[in-house]
Design an enzyme around this catalytic site. Structure first.
Site, PDB file in Angstrom:
ATOM      1  N   CYS A 109       8.380  -8.528   5.509  1.00 16.31           N
ATOM      2  CA  CYS A 109       7.455  -7.169   5.794  1.00 16.31           C
ATOM      3  C   CYS A 109       7.499  -6.960   7.149  1.00 16.31           C
ATOM      4  O   CYS A 109       7.887  -5.839   7.785  1.00 16.31           O
ATOM      5  CB  CYS A 109       6.054  -7.176   5.259  1.00 16.31           C
ATOM      6  N   GLU A 130       8.493  -7.091  -1.995  1.00 16.46           N
ATOM      7  CA  GLU A 130       8.624  -5.857  -0.953  1.00 16.46           C
ATOM      8  C   GLU A 130       9.494  -4.882  -1.604  1.00 16.46           C
ATOM      9  O   GLU A 130       9.067  -3.788  -1.522  1.00 16.46           O
ATOM     10  CB  GLU A 130       9.337  -6.412   0.445  1.00 16.46           C
TER      11      GLU A 130
END
Length: 244
Positions: free
Chosen positions: A147, A221
């Site tokens: 991230c 993600e």
């Protein structure tokens, strides 16, 4: 055979490029996800982006908790200060910026805070917290890396790509935000922390387990992007049901 390098993003660091280049398939599925491609050409349905923004608000709250956990896991005053600064940046700056940005898309803070968490939101945020609880500060920071650093890589790549549409693209400001100097410094700082912790806590002996953590976090993600894309289909289905 050594895995092919994916890009030259942050090549001057040690751990992050090794992690990324060890999970090429998962990494490409994340940074080249159709959600990202449609941000780049401006064709992402607005319903997808609004849904993503709402879930990203909840995401940020859990990431603030992750930095609080990082402070607890730290064994030096410098690391405690770094974690505290990360938590403060989220609580005092990033959430406010996110709220202001989301308002442009018709979302207010109370509305976002009341949203139910999507499965993809729960999956990644709880995975990060679980790795931090089970492991040490390095485990936690590796789980955060797709991230924190990944958004920097995506922003830099899209901004440098001549095929990215900036003029008239409703998502141009999102791209510019993550490609900008301020966020690029955040990504570099996280890569620096990874290298320092790697040297202090393990060296190369933990690379296999750290790569497994990084790969799973990367897959989660990618699922977060997919969640946004799926929102448009769900909205269409709901509209057709009401029409019937």
């Amino acid at each position: 055979m050594a895995p092919a390098r994916l890009s030259h993003y942050l090549p001057d660091f040690q751990l992050y490029p090794q992690l990324r280049d060890s999970v090429t398939e998962a990494w490409r599925a994340y940074v080249e996800h159709p959600f990202v491609a449609r941000l780049a050409d401006g064709t992402l349905p607005e319903a997808c982006f609004r849904y993503y923004l709402g879930q990203d608000y909840l995401f940020l709250i859990h990431f603030a908790r992750a930095y609080a956990l990082a402070a607890y896991k730290a064994d030096s005053l410098a690391d405690i200060r770094t974690a505290a600064a990360g938590m403060a940046a989220i609580l005092d700056t990033e959430i406010e910026l996110h709220v202001n940005y989301s308002a442009v898309w018709g979302l207010d803070e109370d509305e976002m805070e009341a949203l139910p968490e999507a499965t993809a939101t729960m999956a990644y945020t709880r995975y990060v917290l679980e790795k931090g609880l089970q492991g040490d500060l390095l485990d936690l920071y590796v789980a955060l890396a797709p991230c924190v650093i990944g958004y920097g890589e995506i922003g830099a790549r899209l901004a440098a790509d001549a095929d990215t549409k900036m003029e008239g693209n409703p998502y141009a400001s999102w791209i510019a935000m993550y490609a900008g100097d301020e966020y690029q410094e955040v990504a570099r700082a996280h890569a620096e922390a990874l290298d320092r912790l790697w040297q202090d806590r393990a060296g190369g002996t933990r690379l296999h387990s750290l790569t497994a953590t990084f790969e799973q976090a990367t897959r989660l993600e990618a699922d977060f992007w997919q969640m946004g894309l799926d929102a448009a289909a769900a909205e269409t289905d709901a509209g057709e049901t009401e029409a019937d």
